[in-house]
Design an enzyme around this catalytic site. Sequence first.
Site, PDB file in Angstrom:
ATOM      1  N   ASP A 278       0.860  -1.172   0.000  1.00  0.00           N
ATOM      2  CA  ASP A 278       0.000   0.000   0.000  1.00  0.00           C
ATOM      3  C   ASP A 278       0.910   1.240   0.000  1.00  0.00           C
ATOM      4  O   ASP A 278       2.139   1.131   0.108  1.00  0.00           O
ATOM      5  CB  ASP A 278      -0.983  -0.001   1.171  1.00  0.00           C
ATOM      6  CG  ASP A 278      -2.211   0.870   0.861  1.00  0.00           C
ATOM      7  OD1 ASP A 278      -2.133   1.697  -0.068  1.00  0.00           O
ATOM      8  OD2 ASP A 278      -3.238   0.734   1.545  1.00  0.00           O
TER       9      ASP A 278
HETATM   10  C1  BGC Z   1      -5.080   3.178   0.043  1.00  0.00           C
HETATM   11  C2  BGC Z   1      -5.123   2.155  -1.064  1.00  0.00           C
HETATM   12  C3  BGC Z   1      -5.022   2.852  -2.393  1.00  0.00           C
HETATM   13  C4  BGC Z   1      -3.738   3.626  -2.420  1.00  0.00           C
HETATM   14  C5  BGC Z   1      -3.466   4.311  -3.739  1.00  0.00           C
HETATM   15  C6  BGC Z   1      -3.886   4.102  -0.094  1.00  0.00           C
HETATM   16  O1  BGC Z   1      -3.938   5.152   0.805  1.00  0.00           O
HETATM   17  O2  BGC Z   1      -5.071   2.524   1.281  1.00  0.00           O
HETATM   18  O3  BGC Z   1      -6.293   1.381  -0.974  1.00  0.00           O
HETATM   19  O4  BGC Z   1      -5.095   1.928  -3.434  1.00  0.00           O
HETATM   20  O5  BGC Z   1      -3.776   4.614  -1.403  1.00  0.00           O
HETATM   21  O6  BGC Z   1      -4.297   5.378  -3.953  1.00  0.00           O
END
Ligand code: BGC
Length: 748
Positions: A278
């Site tokens: 993530d």
């Molecule tokens: C989220 C993810 C997301 C990523 C990219 C993160 O803060 O937890 O689910 O895909 O950002 O935007």
Amino acid sequence: MSKIVKVLLLAFLAFSQMACSYINSTDNLDNQVDKLLAQMTLDEKIGQLVQKNGDHPNLDKMIEEGGIGSVLNQVNPDEVLRIQRLAVEESRLGIPLLIARDVIHGFRTILPIPLAQAASWNLTLVEEGARVAATEAASQGVRWSFAPMIDLTRDPRWGRIAEGFGEDPLLNGEFGAAVVRGFQGDSLSNPTSIAACPKHFAAYGWAEGGRDYNTANISESDLYDIVLPPFIKVFEAGAATTMTAFNEINGIPATGHAPLLRDLLRNKWNFQGVVVSDWESVTQMEVHGYTQNPKQSALKAMQATVDMEMASTAYETHLKELIADGKIEEKDIDDAVKRILRLKFELGLFDNPYAHTAEFPELLNPKHLNVAKTMAQESAVLLKNSNRVLPLSDDIKTLVVIGPLADAPHDQLGTWIFDGRKEDAITPLQSLKAMAKEKGIELKYHRALETSRSKNIIGKQAILNDVRRADLVLLFLGEESILSGESHSLANIDLQGAQMELVEMVATVGKPVVATILAGRPVTFERVEPMLDAVLYAWHPGTMAGPAIADLLFGVVSPSGKLPVTFPRHVGQIPIYYNHKRTGKPASNQTWERLDDIPVEAPQLSIGNTSHYLDYGFEPMYPFGYGLSYSSFQISEVKIEGSKLSVGDKLIVSALLTNTGDHEAAEVVQVYTHQLVGSRTRPVKELRAFQKVLLSPDDSAHIKFSINTNDLGFHNPAMEYVVEPGQYHIWVGNSSEHGIQLSFEIIN
Ligand code: BGC
């Protein structure tokens, strides 16, 4: 095509074949990947493991040097084309970029939020919605979406409840798989397909107290029997990738969780796809207090087989050193690179790296909008309908519409709408006005509150005057989109601001009051519920909220949604969920000792007590699986084939569903089971199957379910998956609380 263009094209193809000597379409994928890998320097390999945001200051240079494998959040088709050209035409090996985006519930055509989609209990429709989203995203060059989110949660305080499919493992698995099928289509290589990324692996929805990013303390049995099963379903459906989670699980951050990622996901489940971290979750392991520095974070993530690092820089900075130190081998990196290259080949990016936007169906085309509208209709849940006040009768001549969410084009779209635009949204007020005009109804509108959070009611007297003159009041309540989503958790999930006061004020007049609630989570409103004649829970319904809600209120279609999550009466009841355990002292209405009935200085006994709250009892406001219709249905002739089954047999359940009312409508027939005695105590009910059936008045349908008895198991105290012999109850009904009960036995 002019001759000149043809010649140029052939020359270009010849050149690209020359440059990309690893591409030979007759070779199998593994050979192509191996050939390419053999030509790569260590730096180029590490580059494939790097994912950068589209606005990274060194983006172009890094791409040209082969230092980036994937770019997220660049969706301007001209920019996508430009950076893809840099990768394909300017970098040494011409490896295309994987362009990624959070396409969570639609791209430009915004569908209802995923929690609402689950409330439709319509897998085909959700798959269709994901296809719409994929086609629109792919038309701009996006080939990888960070969805579906299948983080099961039992906590409506958690802002990201909006983004998942509710509290049940079966629903999360089935809807997750439907999205995977919709995104990935028949083949990843189809230019309209995008790779799915079920997330977050794992237990992100178990955040303590529903506070986002918080620690997940979870028992092994809940992890293996509740949280992980949906992931098995999406991988069976062919999901190409997955994402790690921000949270720690019982002390180990998910991004460095080798037992879960390497041992379970890779080795036991044999997941061959790409694992991406993530956003900065690799380096956040240091913040968790699990690693000392980014180098150690890179090591932990690599050891856990995380292939790609999103946004942070631990891999690009430290992987080389880690090899030199002998902490990891180049082969570990090769394995990760191979998985990424393989996906790029599967997506056809080497043959066809550029999106030909003009060849795609248009964004927001009528077909896409129609899917969005149908989904908004099917996901709305009718929670209450006293005296059949809905659908609105033809006798209504004057309507008053009240509330900011009746006309909030941005908020109706919900959380995670990077590419949605409020200009495209049709609001309930717009559609109701149009419909009222058609029907000759006089319609007045009062915003009443500036936003859903406002504490002051504006224009009280004018509102009351119009309510007095109206035949019926349509209140629009709920929460703005910013009140749910990532890092938008709430400790108090009551209707915000002065909304309850607004209901009380309007109700004093005595006209029928219908509330439509738009929200990203279950909100609590018990205090004013008795003042509402009808409640339609529409969630955040997306671009087509207006036409969908107007059709529902006027009875053009009947509501058919069912709750994918239990609605508490009060936030203090959380966690409250349908598949709970019995406990040794289960409560009932007879055993609920009510707060108001307790005499002063009553003696406190330890005998005869049960598990409940003195003030809020033990029951939810609305149970899982619940939802009303404008019609009525009868379930009869419930039968199971054979009352003694061996493990591996199919449990065949049938029933007759009859539409006994006077509207064409759909009902969701649900099957639950309960194992009476287990080597570990079993939940009181577990959803096993469901079917949504549309019937005209007086029509019936024979429904058949085939449930694999292998799926009735759980992890025993030795953590082995077992289906245990013994007695089971089974219910066939229209909610988790209403069903016809039969029994069967599993024998050795
Ligand atoms: C989220 C993810 C997301 C990523 C990219 C993160 O803060 O937890 O689910 O895909 O950002 O935007």
